[in-house]
Design a protein around this motif. Structure first.
Motif, mmCIF file in Angstrom:
data_model
loop_
_atom_site.group_PDB
_atom_site.id
_atom_site.type_symbol
_atom_site.label_atom_id
_atom_site.label_comp_id
_atom_site.label_asym_id
_atom_site.label_seq_id
_atom_site.Cartn_x
_atom_site.Cartn_y
_atom_site.Cartn_z
ATOM 1 N N TYR A 83 16.609 -72.911 2.002
ATOM 2 C CA TYR A 83 16.398 -73.236 3.418
ATOM 3 C C TYR A 83 14.917 -73.322 3.759
ATOM 4 C CZ TYR A 83 21.202 -73.424 5.123
ATOM 5 O OH TYR A 83 22.498 -73.806 5.393
ATOM 6 N N LYS A 84 14.111 -73.757 2.775
ATOM 7 C CA LYS A 84 12.715 -74.104 3.081
ATOM 8 C C LYS A 84 12.670 -75.600 3.372
ATOM 9 C CE LYS A 84 10.241 -70.432 0.786
ATOM 10 N NZ LYS A 84 10.525 -69.880 -0.546
ATOM 11 N N SER A 85 11.775 -75.989 4.252
ATOM 12 C CA SER A 85 11.636 -77.416 4.572
ATOM 13 C C SER A 85 11.167 -78.195 3.349
ATOM 14 C CB SER A 85 10.591 -77.605 5.673
ATOM 15 O OG SER A 85 10.989 -76.954 6.854
ATOM 16 N N LEU A 86 11.579 -79.441 3.277
ATOM 17 C CA LEU A 86 11.003 -80.377 2.302
ATOM 18 C C LEU A 86 10.293 -81.433 3.139
ATOM 19 C CD1 LEU A 86 10.808 -81.492 -0.653
ATOM 20 C CD2 LEU A 86 12.788 -82.890 -0.107
ATOM 21 N N ARG A 87 8.976 -81.455 3.082
ATOM 22 C CA ARG A 87 8.257 -82.391 3.959
ATOM 23 C C ARG A 87 7.977 -83.731 3.316
ATOM 24 N NH1 ARG A 87 7.186 -78.923 8.109
ATOM 25 N NH2 ARG A 87 7.203 -76.883 7.184
ATOM 26 N N GLN A 88 7.867 -83.706 1.985
ATOM 27 C CA GLN A 88 7.420 -84.906 1.278
ATOM 28 C C GLN A 88 8.541 -85.923 1.100
ATOM 29 O OE1 GLN A 88 5.239 -83.250 -2.108
ATOM 30 N NE2 GLN A 88 4.882 -85.377 -2.738
ATOM 31 N N GLU A 89 8.174 -87.189 0.998
ATOM 32 C CA GLU A 89 9.141 -88.233 0.655
ATOM 33 C C GLU A 89 8.807 -88.737 -0.748
ATOM 34 O OE1 GLU A 89 10.477 -89.699 5.038
ATOM 35 O OE2 GLU A 89 8.755 -90.748 4.206
ATOM 36 N N PHE A 90 9.824 -88.717 -1.624
ATOM 37 C CA PHE A 90 9.631 -89.019 -3.049
ATOM 38 C C PHE A 90 10.303 -90.344 -3.414
ATOM 39 C CE2 PHE A 90 9.387 -84.437 -2.701
ATOM 40 C CZ PHE A 90 8.392 -84.075 -3.600
ATOM 41 N N ASP A 91 9.903 -90.844 -4.584
ATOM 42 C CA ASP A 91 10.442 -92.102 -5.101
ATOM 43 C C ASP A 91 10.148 -92.149 -6.599
ATOM 44 O OD1 ASP A 91 11.333 -94.693 -5.410
ATOM 45 O OD2 ASP A 91 9.604 -95.619 -4.434
ATOM 46 N N TYR A 92 11.115 -91.779 -7.440
ATOM 47 C CA TYR A 92 10.818 -91.702 -8.876
ATOM 48 C C TYR A 92 12.098 -91.794 -9.714
ATOM 49 C CZ TYR A 92 12.293 -86.816 -8.182
ATOM 50 O OH TYR A 92 13.005 -85.697 -7.860
ATOM 51 N N TRP A 93 11.925 -92.172 -10.985
ATOM 52 C CA TRP A 93 13.023 -92.093 -11.944
ATOM 53 C C TRP A 93 13.137 -90.664 -12.422
ATOM 54 C CZ3 TRP A 93 16.597 -95.708 -12.857
ATOM 55 C CH2 TRP A 93 16.307 -97.012 -12.415
ATOM 56 N N ILE A 94 14.344 -90.149 -12.515
ATOM 57 C CA ILE A 94 14.542 -88.760 -12.946
ATOM 58 C C ILE A 94 14.516 -88.736 -14.474
ATOM 59 C CG2 ILE A 94 16.023 -86.727 -12.776
ATOM 60 C CD1 ILE A 94 17.363 -88.145 -10.317
ATOM 61 N N ASP A 95 13.460 -88.151 -15.025
ATOM 62 C CA ASP A 95 13.296 -88.152 -16.488
ATOM 63 C C ASP A 95 13.707 -86.846 -17.123
ATOM 64 O OD1 ASP A 95 12.370 -90.759 -16.758
ATOM 65 O OD2 ASP A 95 10.366 -90.161 -16.076
ATOM 66 N N ASP A 96 13.763 -85.788 -16.322
ATOM 67 C CA ASP A 96 14.079 -84.463 -16.859
ATOM 68 C C ASP A 96 15.596 -84.258 -16.766
ATOM 69 O OD1 ASP A 96 14.024 -81.886 -17.705
ATOM 70 O OD2 ASP A 96 12.717 -81.135 -16.103
ATOM 71 N N VAL A 97 16.286 -84.644 -17.834
ATOM 72 C CA VAL A 97 17.759 -84.630 -17.812
ATOM 73 C C VAL A 97 18.290 -83.803 -18.977
ATOM 74 C CG1 VAL A 97 19.849 -86.050 -17.973
ATOM 75 C CG2 VAL A 97 17.846 -86.928 -16.749
ATOM 76 N N GLU A 98 19.168 -82.847 -18.667
ATOM 77 C CA GLU A 98 19.900 -82.136 -19.715
ATOM 78 C C GLU A 98 21.260 -82.791 -19.844
ATOM 79 O OE1 GLU A 98 20.285 -77.678 -19.645
ATOM 80 O OE2 GLU A 98 18.748 -77.979 -18.087
#
Ligand code: 3ON
Ligand code: FE
Length: 493
Positions: A24-39
Motif C-alpha cells: 500500500y505504498k504509492s507508485l508514482r512512476q509510469e513505466f514502459d519496458y519488456w519484462i526480462d526477469d522471468v522465472e
C-alpha cells in the motif's frame, strides 16, 4: 492468559503487518519496458493483453488518503507476445488527479473518508464527487475504459494508455451519470442472435434508488437501457446475470448523511450494516420490452456482499454464488487503514443462494469458509452453470487475514487446490484465460499480480488452471511494485 493466546496467534500468522503494508505504498512512476526477469516459461499460446486497475496513489505528496478505495486509478497493461511480456502503466488523468498533482495537496473529498486538509470546516457541505476511475478496466467495442461506479467511464488509448476523456456512449450517458464498475459479459445473448453483449448497471442513490441497466453490443453501442425504482437506500457494488435476468442483492444497510454533510465523514463511512434486516434480492428482467414480466423481490437473512461469482438457472430456481461478510468494518474518521486489525473483522466467505422464483423462498449454503475475495470463472460460463472457480484467498483455512493464496474450487467434486505465496507474498484478483481452442472448462491459465514484500516488487504469475499443485509455470518479476489493485480483464487482442 489472553496475552499468551495473542502471542500464540502471532507466532502462527502467515504474514507480518509490515510486509503487507508495503503493498500500500504509492507508485508514482509510469513505466514502459519488456519484462526480462522471468522465472519459468511464458506459454507461447498465451497471446493477448491483461489490463488491471486499482489505486496507484495512496497519498498526495505525503498526505495519506483515508482508504485505498479513494486512491487515484492507475492502469497496468501486460501484453503477452510470442512468449514474451511487456509492461506499461499509466495513471488515469482525471480532472481530480491532474488538479491535485498540480497543487501538491488533497483538493477533493473521497467517498471512503479522505478529507481536504483543514478539518471539518474545510469539508462541510462539499458534496462533489471526485471521479477517480480506479475500480475496473475493460476493453469493449474497441474502447479501453476505466470504470468507477459513481460516475462516467474514462476512455484511454489502448496503445499509449493516454487518457482521451470521459465516455458518454454517443450521448446515452449525461454528464456525471454513473456507469457501474462491474459489467458482466454475456457470452451469447438471445436478443442479439447469439452474439456476445456487455451488461452493466448504475445506482442513483436517494430515499428510493434508481437502478439502470445498460446492454452494449459488440460494437460498443448501448442497445438497451431501462431504469427501475426500488424502495430504500442501496449500496450495490456488483450484480449477476442469467440469459434473462439481472440479479441485485440489496445489502441490509442504513445511510446517515449528516456526518457527511457536516464534513466529518465520507459518504461511504455513513453506511452501516443492519444485521437484523434482511437482504433484498431484486430480480429484474433483461428484456422488459419483449414482454418479460416485472421485477421480483425475495428476502434472505445474510450479511454484506461486494462481489458475486456467477448465477444460473436450474428449473424454477436461480442459483447465485457470492462472497458474503457477516459484518462490515466501520471506517473510523481518525483511523489508519494500514493499522487494520485483520483478526477483528469478518472474512468474506463463499455462499450459494437458491432463489425459488415460484414460491419466493431463498435457501443458502456455505461452500467455502476460508477468507476469500475476487472470484473468477471461465468467460464462456457467465450466467450459465459452471464447474470451476478461482479466487484470491487467505493462507490459513480459518480466520481473517490478507490474501496470500490462489484457490481453485471444483464445485462438482468439491476438490480444492490452493497455491500459497505466504509468508511474504500477497495475491490480487486472479483472471482465467482459456487456452485457444480448448474445450475443458479449466484448460487455460490463471493470471494474477503478486506483491513480493521480500523484494518490494510485484510479479505477474501464470498458473496452469487445470493443476495448481504444480505451482506457477512462470513468474515475471516487474522492476517495481504495483499497489494492491481491484479489478481487470484479459483480451486476446
Ligand atoms: O451507494 C450509493 C451509491 C454509490 C454508487 C452511495 C455511494 C456514495 C456509497 C456510492 C459509491 C460507491 C463507490 C464509489 C464504491 C467504490 C468501491 C470501490 C472503489 C472498491 C470496492 C472494493 C471491494 C472489495 C471487497 C475489495 C477488497 C480488497 C481487498 C481484499 C484487499 O486488496
Ligand atoms: Fe469490485
Amino acid at each position: 492468559q489472553s496475552y499468551k493466546y495473542q502471542q500464540k496467534k502471532n507466532l502462527e500468522k502467515s504474514y507480518t503487518r509490515e510486509d503487507w503494508q508495503g503493498g500500500y505504498k504509492s507508485l508514482r512512476q509510469e513505466f514502459d519496458y519488456w519484462i526480462d526477469d522471468v522465472e519459468g516459461e511464458i506459454p507461447t499460446e498465451l497471446q493477448g493483453t491483461l489490463f488491471r486497475n486499482g489505486p496507484g496513489l495512496l497519498d498526495i505528496k505525503g498526505q495519506s488518503i483515508h482508504h485505498p478505495f479513494d486512491g487515484d486509478g492507475m492502469i497496468s497493461r501486460i501484453s503477452f507476445v510470442n512468449g514474451r511480456a511487456h509492461y506499461r502503466n499509466s495513471f488515469v488523468k482525471t480532472e481530480g488527479y491532474l488538479a491535485e498533482k498540480n497543487a501538491g495537496k488533497i483538493l477533493h473529498r473521497g467517498v471512503f473518508g479522505t478529507q481536504k486538509p483543514g478539518g471539518w470546516l474545510a469539508n462541510i457541505f462539499d458534496f462533489k464527487l471526485k471521479n477517480i476511475a480506479n475500480t475496473n478496466v475493460i476493453y469493449w467495442g474497441e474502447k479501453l475504459l476505466a470504470l468507477w461506479e459513481a460516475a462516467e467511464p474514462h476512455r484511454l488509448d489502448p496503445k499509449t494508455l493516454d487518457t482521451l476523456g470521459k465516455e458518454y456512449f454517443h450521448g446515452v450517458l449525461s454528464a456525471g451519470e454513473a456507469f457501474g464498475a462491474h459489467p458482466r459479459f454475456d457470452p451469447s445473448c438471445e436478443q442479439d442472435n447469439g452474439a456476445p453483449c456487455l451488461v452493466n448497471f448504475s445506482i442513483k442513490p436517494g430515499l428510493s434508488t434508481t437502478i439502470t441497466i445498460f446492454e452494449l453490443n459488440v460494437a460498443g453501442e448501448v442497445v438497451r437501457k431501462h431504469a427501475h425504482h426500488v424502495p430504500g437506500f442501496c449500496f450495490i457494488h456488483d450484480f449477476v446475470i442469467t440469459p434473462n435476468h439481472c440479479i441485485f442483492f440489496q445489502n441490509p444497510v442504513s445511510f446517515n448523511p449528516i456526518p457527511f454533510a457536516l464534513g466529518l465523514r465520507g459518504a461511504g463511512e455513513c453506511i452501516q450494516v443492519q444485521p437484523n434486516q434482511p437482504t433484498r434480492i431484486i430480480v429484474i428482467p433483461r428484456f422488459p420490452q419483449s414482454g418479460q414480466k416485472e421485477i421480483k423481490t425475495l428476502e434472505v437473512g445474510s450479511g454484506f456482499i461486494f462481489h458475486h461469482v456467477n448465477a444460473f438457472v436450474v428449473g424454477e430456481e436461480i442459483l447465485v454464488d457470492s462472497l458474503c461478510y457477516d459484518s462490515l468494518p466501520e471506517v473510523e474518521p481518525e483511523s489508519d487503514f494500514r493499522q487494520v486489525d485483520f483478526e477483528a473483522i469478518a472474512p468474506g466467505q463463499l455462499w450459494r443462494f437458491y432463489l425459488n422464483l415460484k414460491d419466493g423462498t431463498v435457501q443458502k449454503k456455505l461452500i467455502e469458509s476460508r477468507c476469500c475475495e475476487f472470484p473468477a470463472i471461465h468467460p464462456r460460463n457467465v450466467g450459465r452453470s459452471y464447474r470451476y472457480l478461482y479466487m484470491s484467498a487467505a493462507h490459513a483455512a480459518t480466520g481473517n487475514a490478507p490474501l496470500q493464496a490462489l484457490l481453485k474450487i471444483d464445485l462438482e467434486s468439491g476438490e480444492k487446490q490452493i497455491w500459497s505465496v505466504a509468508p511474504r507474498g500477497f495475491t490480487g484478483e486472479p483472471i482465467f484465460v482459456p487456452r485457444p481452442g480448448s474445450e475443458k472448462e479449466d484448460d487455460g491459465w490463471v493470471l494474477a499480480l503478486v506483491y513480493d514484500a521480500a523484494h518490494h516488487r510485484s510479479d505477474v504469475v501464470i498458473l496452469d488452471a487445470s493443476d495448481f499443485t504444480k505451482g506457477a509455470i512462470a513468474r515475471l518479476h516487474l522492476q517495481h511494485h504495483v499497489p494492491y489493485g481491484l479489478h481487470g480483464n484479459f483480451t486476446p487482442q
